[in-house]
Design a protein around this motif. Structure first.
Motif, short mmCIF file in Angstrom:
data_model
loop_
_atom_site.label_atom_id
_atom_site.label_comp_id
_atom_site.label_asym_id
_atom_site.label_seq_id
_atom_site.Cartn_x
_atom_site.Cartn_y
_atom_site.Cartn_z
N SER A 52 -29.63 -78.08 -124.22
CA SER A 52 -29.98 -76.95 -123.20
C SER A 52 -28.44 -76.83 -122.42
O SER A 52 -27.94 -77.90 -121.67
N GLY A 53 -28.16 -75.41 -122.31
CA GLY A 53 -27.11 -75.21 -121.39
C GLY A 53 -25.91 -74.98 -122.11
O GLY A 53 -24.91 -74.91 -121.27
N PHE A 54 -25.83 -75.62 -123.17
CA PHE A 54 -24.55 -76.05 -124.06
C PHE A 54 -23.69 -74.42 -124.48
O PHE A 54 -22.55 -74.40 -124.07
N THR A 55 -24.55 -73.42 -124.54
CA THR A 55 -23.93 -72.25 -124.95
C THR A 55 -23.11 -71.61 -123.56
O THR A 55 -21.84 -71.22 -123.87
N SER A 56 -23.71 -71.74 -122.67
CA SER A 56 -23.04 -71.29 -121.39
C SER A 56 -21.93 -72.06 -120.93
O SER A 56 -20.97 -71.33 -120.46
N LEU A 57 -22.30 -73.12 -120.99
CA LEU A 57 -21.13 -74.05 -120.85
C LEU A 57 -19.71 -73.82 -121.69
O LEU A 57 -18.54 -74.07 -121.24
N SER A 58 -20.11 -73.59 -122.97
CA SER A 58 -18.93 -73.30 -123.69
C SER A 58 -18.20 -72.30 -123.46
O SER A 58 -16.91 -72.25 -123.72
N LEU A 99 -15.48 -74.08 -120.69
CA LEU A 99 -14.63 -75.26 -121.44
C LEU A 99 -13.88 -74.41 -122.54
O LEU A 99 -14.33 -73.82 -123.37
N GLY A 100 -12.87 -75.18 -122.66
CA GLY A 100 -11.96 -74.95 -123.80
C GLY A 100 -12.50 -75.58 -125.26
O GLY A 100 -13.30 -76.56 -124.83
N PRO A 101 -11.99 -75.20 -126.22
CA PRO A 101 -12.65 -75.63 -127.34
C PRO A 101 -12.54 -76.99 -127.35
O PRO A 101 -13.03 -77.71 -128.24
N ASP A 102 -11.19 -77.52 -127.18
CA ASP A 102 -11.11 -79.22 -127.24
C ASP A 102 -11.85 -79.99 -126.73
O ASP A 102 -12.42 -80.87 -126.97
N ARG A 103 -12.40 -79.38 -125.31
CA ARG A 103 -13.28 -80.21 -124.54
C ARG A 103 -14.81 -80.28 -124.92
O ARG A 103 -15.57 -80.95 -125.04
N ILE A 104 -15.14 -78.98 -125.56
CA ILE A 104 -16.25 -78.65 -126.13
C ILE A 104 -16.41 -79.50 -127.48
O ILE A 104 -17.44 -80.16 -127.80
N ARG A 105 -15.43 -79.71 -128.34
CA ARG A 105 -15.41 -80.65 -129.47
C ARG A 105 -15.69 -82.01 -129.10
O ARG A 105 -16.34 -82.69 -129.71
N GLU A 106 -15.00 -82.42 -127.93
CA GLU A 106 -15.25 -83.90 -127.46
C GLU A 106 -16.66 -84.12 -126.99
O GLU A 106 -17.31 -85.26 -127.47
N LEU A 107 -17.33 -83.13 -126.60
CA LEU A 107 -18.52 -83.25 -126.23
C LEU A 107 -19.40 -83.31 -127.13
O LEU A 107 -20.50 -84.26 -127.39
N LEU A 108 -19.43 -82.56 -128.23
CA LEU A 108 -20.12 -82.42 -129.42
C LEU A 108 -20.17 -83.65 -130.24
O LEU A 108 -20.88 -84.43 -130.73
N LYS A 109 -18.55 -84.16 -130.28
CA LYS A 109 -18.52 -85.44 -131.16
C LYS A 109 -19.08 -86.67 -130.53
O LYS A 109 -19.75 -87.56 -131.18
N ASP A 110 -19.20 -86.57 -129.07
CA ASP A 110 -19.80 -87.80 -128.51
C ASP A 110 -21.31 -87.88 -128.67
O ASP A 110 -22.20 -88.41 -128.86
N PHE A 111 -22.17 -86.42 -128.69
CA PHE A 111 -23.27 -86.21 -128.51
C PHE A 111 -23.77 -86.49 -130.25
O PHE A 111 -25.04 -87.13 -130.30
N HIS A 112 -23.26 -86.21 -131.13
CA HIS A 112 -23.25 -86.35 -132.59
C HIS A 112 -23.38 -87.84 -132.88
O HIS A 112 -24.22 -88.46 -133.76
#
Length: 220
Positions: free
Chosen positions: A37-43, A46-59
């Motif tokens: 929750s809160g990921f859409t607004s956070l996106s 944050l830039g796409p590279d940082r978002i990708r890092e967060l998703l990678k860790d979460f996945h």
């Protein structure tokens, strides 16, 4: 070939039986959903590279919990995931392993959020929903992409239970049916605070459902 789009476990099943789920199979299974929750607004910030890092860790943390409990991730839905317990065939401990996975997801997701910079962690949360019942396991898709997944009311309810958890300020909402089938050896009885069952209306569904809510022991 269908195999190239599948997780390693499914690739193994298909290599042994290329016709695996060529025809839909109706069976009991346990389904677990998790969503940030809160990921859409956070996106937006944050830039796409940082978002990708967060998703990678979460996945990665979702994958670790699913594999350790013997579940199969049917899909990563952006900042969420669906995990199925019941393939390649239904087992007597599907509900127990799903309940343990749901708890594990809550614990590891909490730890992961705590490890993030406060400016990010303060804007993110998560919710988990889990249910047990009849599903239809099958291959779905079109000519260019097909995948193995589950459909039915059980899947829909498990997804909606994330909303129930969020509405009650809980980390996890699960059905009484799943907890009943999982049994008293379920780890949810030994960690955190489990309350229920309470009859609850599920959005978009007639009638109510008996559900339990789980909070971490240090929840306010």
């Amino acid at each position: 070939m269908l195999e190239q789009f599948q997780a390693p476990a499914i690739q193994q099943w298909l290599s042994r039986d290329p016709n695996f789920l060529a025809e839909p199979v109706r069976q009991n299974a346990a389904v677990v959903f998790i969503d940030l929750s809160g990921f859409t607004s956070l996106s937006e910030q944050l830039g796409p590279d940082r978002i990708r890092e967060l998703l990678k860790d979460f996945h990665a943390l979702v994958d670790n919990e699913a594999v350790s409990c013997g579940g199969m991730i049917t899909s990563f839905l952006g900042d969420g995931a669906m995990i199925l317990f019941g393939l390649p065939a239904a087992a007597t401990d599907d509900a127990l392993r799903a309940a343990d996975c749901a708890l594990g997801l809550c614990i590891t997701a909490d730890r992961w959020l705590t490890s993030l910079p406060p400016s990010i962690a303060s804007r993110l949360g998560f919710k988990v929903g889990a249910h047990f019942g009849v599903i239809v396991a099958s291959r779905l898709g079109g000519g260019s992409f097909r995948h193995i997944t589950a459909t039915g009311d059980t899947v829909n309810v498990a997804s909606r239970l994330m909303e129930v958890a969020a509405n009650h300020g809980a980390k996890l909402a699960l059905s009484d049916e799943l907890l009943h089938v999982a049994g008293r050896d379920c780890a949810l009885f030994k960690s955190g605070v489990l309350t229920g069952p309470n009859e609850t209306q599920i959005r978009g569904r007639s009638g109510s459902l008996a559900i339990w809510l789980w909070h971490s022991a240090n929840s306010n």
